[in-house]
Design an enzyme around this catalytic site. Structure first.
Site, short mmCIF file in Angstrom:
data_model
loop_
_atom_site.label_atom_id
_atom_site.label_comp_id
_atom_site.label_asym_id
_atom_site.label_seq_id
_atom_site.Cartn_x
_atom_site.Cartn_y
_atom_site.Cartn_z
N ARG A 145 -4.20 -38.29 39.84
CA ARG A 145 -3.84 -37.00 39.24
C ARG A 145 -5.06 -36.15 38.89
NH1 ARG A 145 1.20 -36.04 36.69
NH2 ARG A 145 2.73 -36.62 38.25
N ASN B 130 -11.44 -56.59 35.94
CA ASN B 130 -11.93 -55.47 36.75
C ASN B 130 -11.05 -54.24 36.44
OD1 ASN B 130 -12.04 -53.59 38.95
ND2 ASN B 130 -13.13 -55.13 40.13
N HIS C 39 -16.66 -51.43 39.85
CA HIS C 39 -17.33 -51.19 41.13
C HIS C 39 -17.51 -49.68 41.30
CE1 HIS C 39 -17.09 -51.98 45.81
NE2 HIS C 39 -18.15 -51.27 45.47
N ARG D 251 -18.15 -47.26 43.68
CA ARG D 251 -18.21 -47.17 45.14
C ARG D 251 -18.99 -45.93 45.55
NH1 ARG D 251 -14.36 -50.15 48.33
NH2 ARG D 251 -14.93 -48.62 49.90
N GLU E 99 -20.53 -65.01 44.22
CA GLU E 99 -19.11 -64.88 43.91
C GLU E 99 -18.38 -65.19 45.20
OE1 GLU E 99 -17.74 -61.31 41.89
OE2 GLU E 99 -15.72 -61.59 42.72
N ARG F 95 -14.09 -43.43 44.94
CA ARG F 95 -12.63 -43.26 45.03
C ARG F 95 -11.90 -43.62 43.73
NH1 ARG F 95 -10.88 -48.08 49.10
NH2 ARG F 95 -12.22 -46.91 50.49
N GLU G 277 -20.37 -54.09 40.10
CA GLU G 277 -20.30 -54.35 41.55
C GLU G 277 -20.86 -53.15 42.30
OE1 GLU G 277 -16.32 -55.10 42.75
OE2 GLU G 277 -16.11 -56.83 41.45
N THR H 24 -12.48 -54.37 49.10
CA THR H 24 -13.63 -55.04 49.72
C THR H 24 -13.15 -56.11 50.70
OG1 THR H 24 -14.67 -54.77 47.56
CG2 THR H 24 -15.88 -56.06 49.20
N HIS I 298 -11.08 -61.89 44.06
CA HIS I 298 -10.35 -61.14 45.07
C HIS I 298 -8.95 -61.69 45.32
CE1 HIS I 298 -9.57 -58.25 48.15
NE2 HIS I 298 -10.66 -57.64 47.75
N HIS J 134 -8.87 -50.18 38.88
CA HIS J 134 -7.57 -49.58 39.20
C HIS J 134 -6.97 -48.78 38.06
CE1 HIS J 134 -7.88 -50.94 43.16
NE2 HIS J 134 -7.95 -52.21 42.82
N GLY K 115 -8.78 -58.00 39.10
CA GLY K 115 -8.45 -56.62 38.82
C GLY K 115 -7.01 -56.25 39.07
N1 PXP Z 1 -14.65 -59.31 42.95
C1 PXP Z 1 -15.16 -58.42 43.83
C2 PXP Z 1 -16.58 -58.58 44.26
C3 PXP Z 1 -14.38 -57.34 44.30
O1 PXP Z 1 -14.91 -56.46 45.17
C4 PXP Z 1 -13.06 -57.20 43.82
C5 PXP Z 1 -12.24 -56.04 44.28
O2 PXP Z 1 -12.75 -54.87 43.78
C6 PXP Z 1 -12.59 -58.13 42.89
C7 PXP Z 1 -13.39 -59.19 42.50
C8 PXP Z 1 -11.23 -58.03 42.28
O3 PXP Z 1 -10.24 -58.17 43.24
P1 PXP Z 1 -8.73 -57.91 42.84
O4 PXP Z 1 -8.62 -56.47 42.40
O5 PXP Z 1 -7.99 -58.21 44.08
O6 PXP Z 1 -8.41 -58.84 41.70
#
Ligand code: PXP
Length: 260
Positions: free
Chosen positions: A18, A7, A43, A45, A154, A49, A73, A104, A208, A10, A230
């Site tokens: 920045r 993911n 994702h 959003r 998931e 963000r 996502e 999430t 997650h 980030h 992620g």
């Molecule tokens: N899966 C889903 C559906 C998510 O919403 C997220 C967070 O964006 C992740 C996986 C990844 O989570 P993490 O960043 O904590 O690894």
């Protein structure tokens, strides 16, 4: 085969801090092309963000011609669906979204929105993309995910990963035992959810809060297709990269000093 989806949200979080051009999610995705990573997750959003619309455009173009899978996502919003349908994403994961959350929090309540979700995912399925619902390891949600028409679930591993962290941080034996019990219960819920979902002809992904500390336990559970990770991968990448990055800046400083 257990497939890792990275993911990249980030990477954009850092860039947006920045409002500049680096780091670029696309540049990092290109580095993953010749690795064992199976795919990229992102994702978009509603509050934008981190990932922006232009990221999706760039990633979609690149991933459409790449061996890497593309998981998109999204909240169950029609505006976001219109964007998703224009991408090369293979799989759309429907997640709950709340403006004030840090990440999430909690899974999608498929039971409460069954009729809406059934209609909502129709155009996605008709376009040939797969649909996944991000849900808690709850058997009633799994049955409903199947009857609404999802291809995947998931499993939200957030409760397990939080308990894992909590367990390793506890100092007293009493607290540690209590956390260990809760952890064991949640682990069983996840294991049962995987078996149950498979029995309902759903493919199963997980995600997650997964880290190098808690992943070994989760990876012991059979019949999971994809792991969407992620924050901890991006954090680990920073740790692994800081020496090389600093050396490049020192080289530049030294080169200028030599030429002066
Ligand atoms: N899966 C889903 C559906 C998510 O919403 C997220 C967070 O964006 C992740 C996986 C990844 O989570 P993490 O960043 O904590 O690894």
């Amino acid at each position: 085969m257990k497939e890792l989806y990275v993911n990249v949200d980030h990477i954009a979080t850092l860039r947006e801090a920045r409002k500049t051009f680096e780091p670029s999610p696309l540049a990092l995705v290109k580095l993953l092309e010749d690795t064992a990573v199976a795919g990229i997750t992102t994702h978009l959003r509603e509050d934008r963000r981190h990932i922006q619309d232009y990221d999706i455009y760039e990633l979609s173009q690149y991933l459409g011609n790449s061996r890497l899978g593309f998981a998109f996502e999204m909240a169950a919003s029609k505006d976001i669906r219109a964007i998703a349908l224009r991408t090369s994403a293979d799989i759309c994961t429907i997640v709950p979204e709340n403006r004030n959350e840090v990440t999430t929090e909690g899974g999608l309540d498929v039971i409460a929105q069954a009729e809406y979700l059934k209609e909502f995912i129709k155009p996605i399925l008709d376009s040939g993309k797969k649909v996944s619902f991000f849900i808690e390891p709850a058997l009633d949600q799994i049955v409903m995910a199947q009857s609404v028409g999802a291809n995947y679930i998931e499993i939200h591993t957030g409760r397990f990963t939080n308990l894992h962290k909590f367990h390793s941080l506890r100092t007293s034996d009493v607290e540690r035992d209590a956390a260990a019990n809760l952890l064991k219960i949640e682990y069983e819920h996840i294991k049962q959810a995987v078996i149950y979902a498979r029995g309902h002809h759903l493919k199963v992904n997980m995600g997650h809060g997964l880290t190098l500390d808690n992943l070994p336990d989760i990876a012991k559970i059979d019949n999971v297709d994809q792991y969407h990770i992620g924050h901890s991968i991006i954090s680990t990448a920073l740790i692994h990269g800081i020496k090389n990055a600093s050396a490049e800046f020192i080289n530049t400083l030294n080169k200028v000093a030599q030429e002066a």
